[in-house]
Design an enzyme around this catalytic site. Sequence first.
Site, PDB file in Angstrom:
ATOM      1  N   GLY A 207       0.826  -1.216   0.000  1.00 35.87           N
ATOM      2  CA  GLY A 207       0.000   0.000   0.000  1.00 35.87           C
ATOM      3  C   GLY A 207       0.848   1.249   0.000  1.00 35.87           C
ATOM      4  O   GLY A 207       2.056   1.189  -0.208  1.00 35.87           O
ATOM      5  N   ASN A 208       0.216   2.366   0.197  1.00 37.32           N
ATOM      6  CA  ASN A 208       0.961   3.617   0.325  1.00 37.32           C
ATOM      7  C   ASN A 208       0.252   4.514   1.325  1.00 37.32           C
ATOM      8  O   ASN A 208      -0.788   4.161   1.861  1.00 37.32           O
ATOM      9  CB  ASN A 208       1.136   4.285  -1.047  1.00 37.32           C
TER      10      ASN A 208
END
Length: 403
Positions: A207-208
């Site tokens: 993810g980020n």
Amino acid sequence: MGGLQGRRVVLGVSGGIAAYKAVEVCRRLIDAGAYVMPVMTEGATRFLGPPTLSALASEPVRTSLWESPEPIPHTRLGQSADVVIVAPATARVIGCYANGISDDLLTATLLATRAPVIVCPAMHTEMWEQPAVQLNLDLLRARGVTVVDPGVGRLAGGDVGTGRMAEPADIVDAVANALGPQDLDGLTVLVTAGGTREPIDPVRFVGNRSSGKQGHALAAEASARGANVVLVTTANRPVPGDVETVLVETAADMEEAVLSRAASADVVLMAAAVADFRPKAAASEKIKKADGVPEIVLEPTTDILAELGRRRRSGQTLVGFAAETGDVREYASSKLRAKGLDLVVANDVSAPDAGFEHDTNRVLVLGPDGFEIEGSLMDKRAVARLVLDAVIDRRRSEGEQAK
Ligand code: CTP
């Protein structure tokens, strides 16, 4: 004053001598076509008779959380308002609002709204200059509240100084400004928001740090300015009721949702942080520690924005976002060119008070032909306003070139 026609305005009146001027504010709002929902504090009723305001407004004055036929008037008022004004705003109401305290119907309504809020302070000079009051106003400004500063003039008791509430005409202008022009009326705006999650296995993902706040603020602002808004987002956070929301998780979901809707969009704002790479194969069962350290092989995702650039129809405005950690201008302008964008909105996500998860952002907006706006540090809603102003500017100048 076209912007006020049919808009729902909560007019909060708190207890000060300037309460009599709220009558004039109300009359002007009604004349401009607004639907005015008046709320008075107990203090205000000492200065102004509720029937006066009831007679002029669109519905009767409310003064209490408890004496209303509806069980929760503050949430109805707060949720249905397009804008909330407090005129006059006393030091007490400002203090409560800045500190999240709800002790009457007006302060509860202020906390229960996501609409733009305008406060028009009115108080004696000594109170106005009090550091506690100024600090509270600074807090409110930093959260995007519009403060219509008082002027110098006669105050209660014959004193003269700063603290006299702004004139009703200026207050109504501030309301129209806060509501924004309906300059996106009739346009369809597609917004993406949040960071995608690319599964490694059923419990883990790549993810980020994108929170979706900026994209959601763009959707809310575009909607307030009259656009039909479609928001494709990974973030389960609030959006105004008239925004069509499509919740997605992965880059592939986002690609499908965006590409299937892009043809009908006049403006596309790609604010989402889409993963550039995803695990080639997501394990169908949870990867167990006992099986050793897994090797995760990544593959590229589709660059949705670049694909939109290839498919772009004439008259469509394409806006990309660039989250950088240095050399912002250079990287942003190369994205602008590489993806054939009308605008790129760049920010330095390594700055301490901007970017991911913050409520504030500082952006640089670039367009081809040297178009450039450098924003200061501002609330994400204000950034949304700036970006949409730039979109309108671009569309107008393209329209003129096409003539
Ligand atoms: N974007 C996209 N699809 C992707 C990746 C990014 O549509 N698969 C969009 C983002 O929504 C954003 C812009 O492209 O509007 C960001 O550009 P990009 O070149 O992907 O930025 P980075 O991934 O940060 O690229 P770089 O590694 O070159 O900094």
